[in-house]
Design a protein around this motif. Structure first.
Motif, PDB file in Angstrom:
ATOM      1  N   GLN A 240      38.630  34.158   2.173  1.00  0.00           N
ATOM      2  CA  GLN A 240      38.569  34.854   0.888  1.00  0.00           C
ATOM      3  C   GLN A 240      37.559  35.999   0.977  1.00  0.00           C
ATOM      4  OE1 GLN A 240      40.468  33.951  -1.828  1.00  0.00           O
ATOM      5  NE2 GLN A 240      41.393  32.474  -0.450  1.00  0.00           N
ATOM      6  N   ALA A 263      39.123  38.761   4.436  1.00  0.00           N
ATOM      7  CA  ALA A 263      40.125  39.263   3.489  1.00  0.00           C
ATOM      8  C   ALA A 263      40.136  40.780   3.449  1.00  0.00           C
ATOM      9  CB  ALA A 263      39.802  38.740   2.093  1.00  0.00           C
ATOM     10  N   ALA A 270      46.484  38.546   7.476  1.00  0.00           N
ATOM     11  CA  ALA A 270      46.143  38.409   6.059  1.00  0.00           C
ATOM     12  C   ALA A 270      46.760  39.503   5.195  1.00  0.00           C
ATOM     13  CB  ALA A 270      44.627  38.444   5.909  1.00  0.00           C
ATOM     14  N   ASP A 272      46.424  40.736   0.697  1.00  0.00           N
ATOM     15  CA  ASP A 272      45.816  40.400  -0.590  1.00  0.00           C
ATOM     16  C   ASP A 272      46.828  39.670  -1.458  1.00  0.00           C
ATOM     17  OD1 ASP A 272      43.376  41.487  -0.061  1.00  0.00           O
ATOM     18  OD2 ASP A 272      43.999  43.489  -0.660  1.00  0.00           O
TER      19      ASP A 272
END
Ligand SMILES: [Zn+2]
Length: 365
Positions: A240, A263, A270, A272
């Motif tokens: 995160q 993140a 990854a 969002d």
């Protein structure tokens, strides 16, 4: 140690009971036509805490391992949890002051019906929003992709989906496409990556139970097991936290530098997303006390995985059970989130167990 391949045809309750775990079941969907679907939680604690009586002593540290947030991903997540239970059954001991909480199937409907989404077609990892007003809208670009992603018809055998998807990837670039498609949308209830219109039953249970799992532990490490994104059999730990956050060094030190992806701005695995379990839990408990990793195990190429998700979603909404097209869509989805390859299965068990052991040995600080 048990043969890793045997862990994929499990009896979870028996394995948890064998080592004296405290088992609780939380009803998610009561339906007269089916056995009730439950989220099952096994809690195992070090000898001194357990001997003080369940619930009467507080662990200093808690490790939470959850799986099946995306139902179909529960097959491999359950196998990792069983692997760890079998290690405990063969005599491994927990360090003093530690509790381990295994959350077996956060989305039991998806697990039982071989779906990524839940009983409301909701992607639970987009459903953990704080405000009821946040369940609205879609990322830029999703509406334009809706006809491609979510045709209102059963899956057909021969379609140019792969070519079209590759064309979009070339035109938009993979990061933009990932955000548009997988970031979470609240506008197309039968579409992929739908985040819902309100809290789902599983979300309510997790929100209600989290204080009980955490209690007064000064540090919590939560590993949320996922599959389907990234290179075959390779594990990435998606954080995160952003790349410049001081905690990133702790994650690298604890789990090894290679697989950790902070993140936002990451080029690799990854993207969002809104309404995630990890984002919610950290904001509730505090990110310095609550370390969270999304452990993503790669399977097949992303266009194949997306094609399988699309076909299964069409079969679910517009197809008929007990047809070949329906069965094919389910089989493809399962292959994309829990490949049959013994090599894949052995590799994910080894890596998954190593993650849990590292979390147990670590102290969040
Ligand atoms: Zn997932």
């Amino acid at each position: 140690m048990t043969n890793p391949l045997d862990l994929f045809s499990p009896d979870y309750h028996a394995a948890a009971a064998r080592i004296g775990a405290h088992l609780t079941r939380h009803a998610i969907q009561e339906n007269t036509e089916e056995p009730p679907l439950t989220m099952d939680v096994a809690t195992i604690c070090s000898a001194r805490i357990c001997s003080a009586g369940a619930g009467s002593a507080t662990p200093r540290q808690t490790v939470i391992v959850s799986s099946g947030v995306h139902g179909v991903e529960g097959f491999f997540g359950s196998a990792i949890q069983l692997g760890w239970l079998s290690r405990m059954a063969s005599g491994a001991a927990l360090p003093d002051g530690l509790a381990v909480v295994l959350v077996h199937a956060v989305n039991p409907f998806g697990f039982a019906h071989v779906r990524r989404a839940n009983e409301d077609n909701v992607d639970l990892n987009r459903n953990f929003l704080e405000s009821p007003h946040a369940y609205a809208g879609a990322p830029d670009g999703y509406a334009a992709l809706d006809p491609l992603l979510n045709p209102a018809s059963p899956p057909a055998r021969l379609e140019p989906f792969r070519l079209k998807a590759l064309w979009y990837i070339r035109r938009l670039g993979m990061p933009a496409l990932k955000s548009a498609v997988a970031g979470g949308q609240y506008q197309f209830p039968r579409g992929l990556f739908f985040g819902g219109t309100a809290e789902s039953a599983s979300t309510r249970v997790v929100k209600r139970q989290l204080p009980d799992w955490v209690r007064d532990a000064s540090s919590v490490i939560h590993i949320d097991l996922h599959s389907g994104l990234g290179a075959f059999a390779r594990c990435r730990l998606l954080l995160q936290e952003q790349a410049d956050a001081p905690a990133v060094a702790w994650y690298r030190q604890t789990f090894g530098a290679d697989g950790v992806e902070p993140a936002a701005g990451s080029r690799d695995t990854a993207y969002d997303a809104s309404g995630t379990l990890g984002g919610w839990a950290q904001s509730r408990v505090g990110a310095s006390r609550y370390r969270f990793v999304t452990a993503e195990f790669g399977t097949h190429p992303i266009v194949r995985v997306l094609g399988a998700l699309r076909a299964e979603n069409r079969a679910h909404h517009f197809g008929h059970p007990r047809t070949r097209a329906f069965d094919r869509a389910k089989a493809q989805l399962l292959e994309c989130f829990c490949p049959r390859s013994p090599l894949w299965r052995k590799a994910v068990i080894t890596q998954g167990l190593s993650l849990i052991e590292r979390a147990i040995a670590a102290r969040a600080r």
